[in-house]
Design an enzyme around this catalytic site. Structure first.
Site, PDB file in Angstrom:
ATOM      1  N   HIS A  57       0.831  -1.206   0.000  1.00  0.00           N
ATOM      2  CA  HIS A  57       0.000   0.000   0.000  1.00  0.00           C
ATOM      3  C   HIS A  57       0.869   1.262   0.000  1.00  0.00           C
ATOM      4  CE1 HIS A  57      -2.900  -2.856   2.086  1.00  0.00           C
ATOM      5  NE2 HIS A  57      -3.611  -2.429   1.067  1.00  0.00           N
ATOM      6  N   VAL A 200       4.092  -5.625  -4.925  1.00  0.00           N
ATOM      7  CA  VAL A 200       5.219  -5.613  -3.987  1.00  0.00           C
ATOM      8  C   VAL A 200       5.260  -6.960  -3.282  1.00  0.00           C
ATOM      9  CG1 VAL A 200       6.235  -4.506  -1.962  1.00  0.00           C
ATOM     10  CG2 VAL A 200       5.063  -3.131  -3.697  1.00  0.00           C
ATOM     11  N   SER A 209      -0.056  -8.844   1.194  1.00  0.00           N
ATOM     12  CA  SER A 209      -1.511  -8.783   1.308  1.00  0.00           C
ATOM     13  C   SER A 209      -1.863  -8.611   2.774  1.00  0.00           C
ATOM     14  CB  SER A 209      -2.144 -10.078   0.776  1.00  0.00           C
ATOM     15  OG  SER A 209      -3.527 -10.143   1.116  1.00  0.00           O
TER      16      SER A 209
END
Length: 326
Positions: A57, A200, A209
């Site tokens: 993120h 990533v 995740s």
């Protein structure tokens, strides 16, 4: 998630983003930036998340900072969207940590966090009118999670209207979601640029995740079969073998991994998510979804298929088809 709203004033870090929870607070924060000396060339970038932020993120936010420019505005939305969870899925136990998320965003260049509750996003309850993902939402993730992509697109459209961004950034790990968002923006004539940011990964190859937090140490080791399978398929393509060999190599690795229950493994057209034919040549996406313990994970890998079925290995009947589900 705590009931208290963290704010830039409530932290010792002067770079912490401001946090707003209501439509009115969001509108005021956006208007304040607009009249605070922003240049006509400055852009507003948005990153939409469900929280429980990780480095994947934060990479999206850093890229958003680049897209917006040093004097542009980067908005991060944090909202666990009930419309994209089906019956029996993990809505109630989905990890939530707003304070921790805001602290992380202070290091990544976010200016503003919009963290609404469901009654703010859906003030009249479940919306009667929703966005349909069409046939993109009927295959793969859409087939296994009916209505999931409709729920994603509905909230994405609402957040785009509320935030009014110039550019929106999404991770390529959710490849089918990214394609659905691109199609919605194009088909509904939204004036937003959609940017996909590469997946990533952890040092061992596991795609980052929020759901990785559910995995035990043993399950996490098993989950590495997903990225190994994708690399195995990509290696076949790089070696000049055809679509069937790409699927066969990935399928073999998954089948050899005990404790991994495959929902699907598919080689698809990256523009349509339609299965590629056995004689496909050119770009393709190798997609996998699987369960490890009680945790469902997805991943994908771009490949470039250069060989026809009669070149390299002998073809089989799996090209262009989803691998058998366990």
């Amino acid at each position: 998630m705590t009931d208290e709203t963290p704010s830039a004033e409530a932290t010792s870090d002067p770079t912490a983003p401001a946090v707003v929870r209501t439509r009115e607070e969001l509108r005021d924060a956006l208007a304040t930036w607009t009249i605070s000396g922003a240049e006509p060339t400055d852009r507003r970038a948005v990153v939409m998340t469900m929280g429980a932020l990780h480095d994947g993120h934060l990479q999206l936010v850093r890229r958003a900072r680049e897209e917006a420019g040093p004097t542009g505005q980067v908005v991060v939305t944090i909202f666990v969207n009930p419309l994209q969870f089906g019956a029996g899925e993990d809505l109630d136990r989905y990890p939530r940590d707003l304070d921790g998320d805001v602290a992380k965003l202070a290091t990544a260049g976010a200016d503003l966090v919009f963290a609404p509750t469901p009654d703010v996003v859906y003030p009249d309850g479940d919306p009667i009118v929703r966005v349909s993902a069409g046939r993109i939402g009927e295959v793969l993730e859409g087939e296994l999670r009916p209505g999931h992509l409709d729920g994603v697109l509905t909230v994405v459209l609402k957040l785009m209207h509320l935030v009014r961004p110039d550019v929106a950034l999404f991770g390529q790990k959710d490849a089918q979601q990214l394609l659905a968002v691109r199609r919605m923006v194009a088909d509904l004539d939204l004036d937003v640029e959609v940017v996909g940011v590469p997946t990533v990964r952890e040092a061992d190859g596991l795609a980052m995740s929020s759901r990785n937090a559910y995995l035990s140490d043993e399950e996490r080791a098993l989950a590495l079969a997903l990225s190994r399978a994708l690399r195995g398929g990509a290696d076949e393509a790089a070696a000049g073998h055809g679509a069937a060999a790409v699927l066969g190599a990935a399928s073999g690795i998954l089948n050899a991994a005990g404790g991994v229950v495959v929902d699907y493994l598919a080689l698809v057209d990256p523009a349509t998510v339609d299965p590629v034919p056995a004689d496909h040549r050119g770009p393709a996406l190798l997609l996998v979804a699987a369960r490890v313990g009680a945790t469902r994970l997805i991943d994908n890998q771009a490949v470039d298929v250069t060989a026809a079925p009669d070149e390299g290995r002998e073809p089989d009947d799996t090209a262009g088809q989803e691998a058998d589900r366990d």
